[in-house]
Design an enzyme around this catalytic site. Sequence first.
Site, short mmCIF file in Angstrom:
data_model
loop_
_atom_site.label_atom_id
_atom_site.label_comp_id
_atom_site.label_asym_id
_atom_site.label_seq_id
_atom_site.Cartn_x
_atom_site.Cartn_y
_atom_site.Cartn_z
N GLU A 161 0.79 -1.24 0.00
CA GLU A 161 0.00 0.00 0.00
C GLU A 161 0.82 1.28 0.00
O GLU A 161 0.54 2.21 0.77
CB GLU A 161 -0.96 0.00 1.19
CG GLU A 161 -1.88 -1.21 1.22
CD GLU A 161 -2.90 -1.19 2.36
OE1 GLU A 161 -2.83 -0.29 3.20
OE2 GLU A 161 -3.76 -2.08 2.39
N GLU A 266 -5.86 -11.06 -1.42
CA GLU A 266 -6.72 -10.89 -0.23
C GLU A 266 -8.18 -10.91 -0.65
O GLU A 266 -8.96 -10.04 -0.27
CB GLU A 266 -6.38 -9.58 0.49
CG GLU A 266 -4.91 -9.47 0.87
CD GLU A 266 -4.56 -8.21 1.67
OE1 GLU A 266 -5.49 -7.56 2.19
OE2 GLU A 266 -3.37 -7.90 1.77
C1 XIL Z 1 -6.50 -6.82 8.11
C2 XIL Z 1 -6.78 -8.03 8.99
O1 XIL Z 1 -7.58 -8.93 8.27
C3 XIL Z 1 -7.44 -7.63 10.28
O2 XIL Z 1 -7.53 -8.74 11.17
C4 XIL Z 1 -6.68 -6.50 10.95
O3 XIL Z 1 -7.40 -6.05 12.09
C5 XIL Z 1 -6.46 -5.34 10.01
O4 XIL Z 1 -5.80 -5.82 8.83
N1 XIL Z 1 -4.94 -4.87 3.65
C6 XIL Z 1 -3.96 -5.73 4.09
C7 XIL Z 1 -4.26 -6.67 5.20
O5 XIL Z 1 -2.88 -5.78 3.49
O6 XIL Z 1 -3.13 -6.93 5.98
C8 XIL Z 1 -5.40 -6.20 6.06
O7 XIL Z 1 -5.71 -7.21 7.01
C9 XIL Z 1 -6.59 -5.84 5.19
C10 XIL Z 1 -6.26 -4.74 4.22
#
Ligand code: XIL
Length: 375
Positions: A161, A266
């Site tokens: 990011e 994701e």
């Molecule tokens: C999220 C997790 O799923 C949660 O448990 C945590 O509270 C916050 O982060 N982008 C990413 C991930 O790269 O690491 C994030 O994961 C979601 C957004």
Amino acid sequence: MTTAIAAACVALMLAAFTFDGGRSGNKSLSLKDAFDGKFLMGVAMNRSQIYRRDEADYWLIIDQFNSVTPENDMKWMHIHPEKEQYNFEHADKLVEFGEANHMFIVGHALVWHNQLAPWVFKTDDGATVDSTELMQRIRDHIRTIVGRYKGRVHGWDVVNEALAEDGSLRQSQFLAIAGPRFIEKAFEFAHEADPDAGLYYNDFNLVTAAKRDGAIRLIRDLKNKGIKVDGVGMQAHWGLTRPSLQEIETAIEMFSALGVNVMFTELDISVLPSPRQVQTADVSNRLRNTPAMDPYVDGLPDSVQHQLAARYASIFRLFKKHADKISRVTFWGLHDGVSWKNNFPVRGRTDYALLFDRDRKPKEAYHAVIEASKE
Ligand code: XIL
């Protein structure tokens, strides 16, 4: 295919014979088998799953997936909470689990402005660190972690990011203090620490034109400088109608043309109303819950269940069509009960973003994805 992926595939082929696919009670083709030879099927594991606190979760992960990513336990605040203190306990457990089950293991995420430890930008007397010191800290962090799992973690989200929605670099403290070169340096440090590991740039909203083009510029610049970048991770926190298949397809084609593997790192599909115009996965940005924002507390209506299944099927048809460009698809969570979407971008809602329900049963969307693999 990188060497790491090729090695993992061989391990997976050997391992396939030792899996007992019936343990989860699901006798149909598994996700990993359905897309075998096309791309890896991954899942993010939370800490309870890493510690095998739930048997149903444990076997479902083994039966269905051939790649794992720690949902939180390799993030800076957890793995390196103080300057002189690393906490490898949970990450070690995840890596042991992945190895024991011959999985492709992804490390997430080395340099990210969120879930960071507060010490990173501060000197002992509370001042802001200078560029030299910050680069030194990033170097120690990456070397120590990637070095520890050398040859065991197969790919890393090196930078997560770093882009703003308009495609320019995000105004983070990493950028403010160290300048844009923190990105290339992070990739260099990771490469030095494990020359065989896959190295990825990961971000959300990479299918929207401005940010996609920013990522393309970023990756092209890195490659032109001779920096090793193996893949682009599109987070894919999506909705029932957005982004469009056309946008996703264009992004796959454009990133692949850069000569990097494309990954969906994701994936989840929220069925809930989005409180904003622009979809975001920026975890610092959570909003308040209201009944109108949380319509399916007592269950998902069939009509929406069908819509979710159709959406997942169309996405996987597209992935299958571009399987030569896509190396991995990872779901951000195993089942609806553990999905971060229940708490983001609004806390305390009931979402239905994944392929397995709260009882770990395959949903209509699961069967639709399996069917899509056969077409
Ligand atoms: C999220 C997790 O799923 C949660 O448990 C945590 O509270 C916050 O982060 N982008 C990413 C991930 O790269 O690491 C994030 O994961 C979601 C957004």
